[in-house]
Write a protein that holds these residues in place. Structure first.
Motif, short mmCIF file in Angstrom:
data_model
loop_
_atom_site.label_atom_id
_atom_site.label_comp_id
_atom_site.label_asym_id
_atom_site.label_seq_id
_atom_site.Cartn_x
_atom_site.Cartn_y
_atom_site.Cartn_z
N TYR A 89 -6.47 -11.91 -9.61
CA TYR A 89 -6.87 -11.77 -11.02
C TYR A 89 -7.80 -10.59 -11.19
CZ TYR A 89 -10.90 -14.65 -9.66
OH TYR A 89 -11.99 -15.17 -9.04
N LYS A 135 -16.40 -19.64 -17.12
CA LYS A 135 -15.71 -18.38 -16.90
C LYS A 135 -15.22 -18.26 -15.47
CE LYS A 135 -18.23 -14.77 -17.41
NZ LYS A 135 -19.02 -13.74 -18.10
N ARG A 191 -12.15 -20.33 -14.85
CA ARG A 191 -10.92 -19.96 -15.54
C ARG A 191 -9.72 -19.71 -14.64
NH1 ARG A 191 -12.59 -19.12 -20.88
NH2 ARG A 191 -13.00 -21.33 -21.17
N ALA A 211 -1.54 -21.20 -21.05
CA ALA A 211 -2.86 -21.01 -21.62
C ALA A 211 -3.35 -22.29 -22.28
CB ALA A 211 -2.82 -19.86 -22.63
N VAL A 216 -7.27 -22.51 -22.93
CA VAL A 216 -7.67 -21.21 -23.48
C VAL A 216 -6.55 -20.69 -24.37
CG1 VAL A 216 -9.10 -20.64 -21.51
CG2 VAL A 216 -6.70 -19.92 -21.55
N SER A 217 -6.80 -19.55 -24.96
CA SER A 217 -5.79 -19.00 -25.86
C SER A 217 -4.89 -18.04 -25.10
CB SER A 217 -6.44 -18.29 -27.01
OG SER A 217 -6.94 -17.06 -26.55
N GLY A 268 -4.20 -14.96 -25.43
CA GLY A 268 -4.77 -13.69 -25.03
C GLY A 268 -5.61 -13.79 -23.77
N THR A 269 -6.32 -14.89 -23.64
CA THR A 269 -7.22 -15.04 -22.49
C THR A 269 -6.47 -15.03 -21.16
OG1 THR A 269 -8.71 -16.31 -23.89
CG2 THR A 269 -9.01 -16.50 -21.51
N TYR A 285 -4.11 -13.27 -20.35
CA TYR A 285 -3.86 -11.89 -19.95
C TYR A 285 -5.14 -11.15 -19.56
CZ TYR A 285 0.98 -12.41 -21.06
OH TYR A 285 2.28 -12.81 -21.05
N LEU A 286 -6.26 -11.80 -19.79
CA LEU A 286 -7.51 -11.23 -19.32
C LEU A 286 -7.65 -11.44 -17.82
CD1 LEU A 286 -8.71 -10.16 -21.77
CD2 LEU A 286 -10.09 -12.20 -22.04
N TYR A 287 -6.96 -12.45 -17.32
CA TYR A 287 -7.10 -12.80 -15.91
C TYR A 287 -5.90 -12.38 -15.07
CZ TYR A 287 -11.23 -15.35 -17.25
OH TYR A 287 -12.47 -15.68 -17.72
#
Lengths: 243, 243, 243, 243
Positions: free
Chosen positions: A13, A33, A36, A62, A67-68, A70-71, A73-75
């Motif tokens: 990640y 966090k 996650r 997600a 989480v949502s 978008g989140t 894709y943060l990871y």
DNA sequence: AATGAATGAGGCTTCATTCAT
DNA sequence: TATGAATGAAGCCTCATTCAT
């Protein structure tokens, strides 16, 4: 043969800042966090195993992780990377555990095999990680990376480990001089199959059922009986003929 | 429990009026039409097994069968129905074959088991139909119909068949009084696993390989040795320790 | 303004050989063949009116006409041409009929209007041809040809016919000096609307209903009463207030 | 008879959480989100009316609303649901308006009818909402939900409203004792027809035209004259005979 | 003339991914 | 970081039309 799925050294990640911050106590949203990636991996594992990779939507993963979209894709930069992370994450530890178990053991080859297979596989069978077998079976052809990772990081070491034990047993006159590779397969393949089963037919509402843990025990006994020079006559016989 | 996947009575493709007319010679496009369902099923089996159901596009199936997208839908009303047809079509025959094989056999339970398993499973293993195991494992959770069909039309009869043989062996004093269900599983599960393997890891370009037919032979010997009261000492020992 | 939809001179179906062959008696399969275009037009009218042009499949039309998909294209080169043929075919005759009815009539303008509207529209209302109004309303915007055909071949003549009668009534001191065009519209538009209704809401299973023929009679009386210098007091009053 | 098309309570677009939060200023993409449903409904109304439901592509609607294909489906789960929303949205308000207009009126039944019909229908005629009549006429047979909604939410209340006025007029000796239902139809049907016309033939480039607002005025006068016991002689006569 | 198998363009819908907030 | 609105490529499926028989 370099493994392609970033084997043990953490996961893939994106931000690795979690490695940097290591204060003794974290504020709770920090802990969230840090958790996650694991939550996402768990959610992804469950869903990929249940519905298949292609049929699982990123948003579902997600949502299950709380989480949502978008989140996620943060990871993980893509659904495919998430898949690879799921696989490598859930296999890397188990193998090491098994090796440790074997290393710390004293006793006959037969007893060791029994111990490892029943103990270790039994635990694996009951854990969500059992699902990765289904995942690997299902997705290797689509993602060749997985094949190399799985062969080198899982099959090779596991086979080596069990093969050594069988060889030791043969050398000690405890086992008959069978073909080692095939014997190992005879021991392992049904185990894998049982894990697969638990997450496919075994999860469907049917009249017909199959008790995995009980089968594991029986099977190990049965094969060891076939393997041993002096089989423990009757060891495999418990409730006798059924049905 | 009525099977949902149109068990034996032919397949589920749409028009069957062709069966009624039986002129000595058919116009060529008629002959095509008759062959289409099988061609489509074969193409679908190969692709579904290789890439998974969700990841296979209907158009790919059509292309592999040598027809256009639209033609596929002339024969199967949806991709999902095609999947069901693939599964039921490829399993219905095999089961019957196995039963026939068993019925026509004379000899000890052990010999019969060896015969059936090595002969029948060996053939299945080498045929494309082996892929349906992967398909079933992968897709049951998404299509519950498959579960019922597979349980009632495949597992039940096969299990019954082998269970009867084992029970006969026990009654005749040939086998030890093991748990029949588990013994059957110990025999079958690795076979299924080998079929799965052939169409997943086994199809990947790797250093590591696994010879299915050879494994089948070894495994049957091994388990039968564990099963028999007087194991044929050394039967499973052939090329001795490997590697 | 040349009409684009091949107004009366036969229809637009492809082979016109039917016009050539006119033997006193035809073998039956010949009669079938000659009847085809009409059967197709009837089927198309019913379906286009019921479901709309775009939502009706060519094959449905063929099936309702008792022929196969391919046959439809033997008579009409495309679905769109079929639509145009349906419209022109079903309107051309009616208009002429109306004119003849008017020409052969003797009596007051009011009586003539009553006669034409109740008689002629009543018949139209009960015939399948009433559906073309829905068809025209629905499809003009998509097929501009229809607009020109309908305006020149239907609206113009019909309007002229009725307008003349009203004008005659005014000249004779029978009607008040109203705006002729609007009066004609006041007479006709509800008629058209009733035809539309019969093939839309009126065809749905509802509690609420509307008796077309009865409405036509009442409406003509009502408007004529508004039109006449000396209204036939009470003429429109029959069962009095309802509900 | 419960209406099926989500009658008055706003529209059927998916999330409505925006109603809860009421901060003085919304982020701009929020404001977009709130406006989207209306923009989509407007676009859909225009296109469905112009080309018909089946002949309009979802992407066209999206494009006319200034969004992409996918966005449409964020607000309406299918083209069909969009259709239903278009119809219910554009009718629900108008009916209430009409009732309010009637409630707040003082004067003779004739004056009230004139007011409502000319005022209210005139406005409706000029608004895009007039198009829903074409939509309903065209699509009821394909979507039975529409029939129930339209009958119960539009026809029933409107008919009741006008029927009451006519009945009042009759009771007061102002109108003749005509059949109330038919009289109401005589008043309304041409209005509906005029709305239909505006969006079908009336929108085509033709020599022939029809002035809707003017027709409405004339028609109301004409029918009221037929209705009144003492017709306002000459009321309907304005520019006298035309052409 | 009639059939119906075959085609492939085109429409509806989904969903991985991006990005403004 | 986190969100979720927006996008548009891509997949499933339909159906007008063609054409070999």
């Amino acid at each position: 043969m370099a493994p392609v799925l970033t084997p043990e050294p953490a996961s893939s990640y994106i931000t690795d800042r979690s490695v940097i911050n290591m204060p003794p106590v974290e504020p709770s949203h920090r802990r969230r966090k840090q958790a996650r990636p694991q939550e996402l991996l768990d959610a992804a594992l469950a869903l990929f195993v249940e519905k298949g990779f292609a049929a699982t939507r990123a948003e579902e993963v997600a949502a299950r992780a709380g989480v949502s979209k978008g989140t996620l894709y943060l990871y993980y930069p893509s659904k495919e990377e998430l898949l690879k992370a799921v696989i490598s994450h859930n296999l890397s530890d188990r193998i090491a555990e098994g090796a440790a178990l074997a290393a710390g053991f004293e006793g006959s080859a037969g007893a060791l095999l029994r111990g490892i297979l029943i103990e270790w596989w039994g635990n694996l069978y009951d854990s969500p990680a059992a699902g990765v077998f289904k995942l690997v079976i299902t997705e290797v052809r689509n993602f060749p990376d997985i094949a190399h990772y799985y062969a080198s990081q899982v099959i090779e070491p596991a086979h080596q480990l069990l093969g050594d034990i069988v060889r030791r047993g043969i050398a000690a006159g405890e086992f008959r001089a069978v073909d080692v590779d095939n014997a190992v397969h005879s021991l392992i393949l049904p185990m894998v199959m049982i894990c697969l089963h638990r997450h496919s037919l075994g999860a469907c509402p049917l009249d017909w059922h199959l008790d995995g843990r009980q089968f594991i025990a029986q099977h190990v006994h049965l094969v060891l009986d076939g393997l041993c020079v002096h089989p423990l006559a009757g060891a495999a016989a418990s409730p006798a003929a059924s049905r």
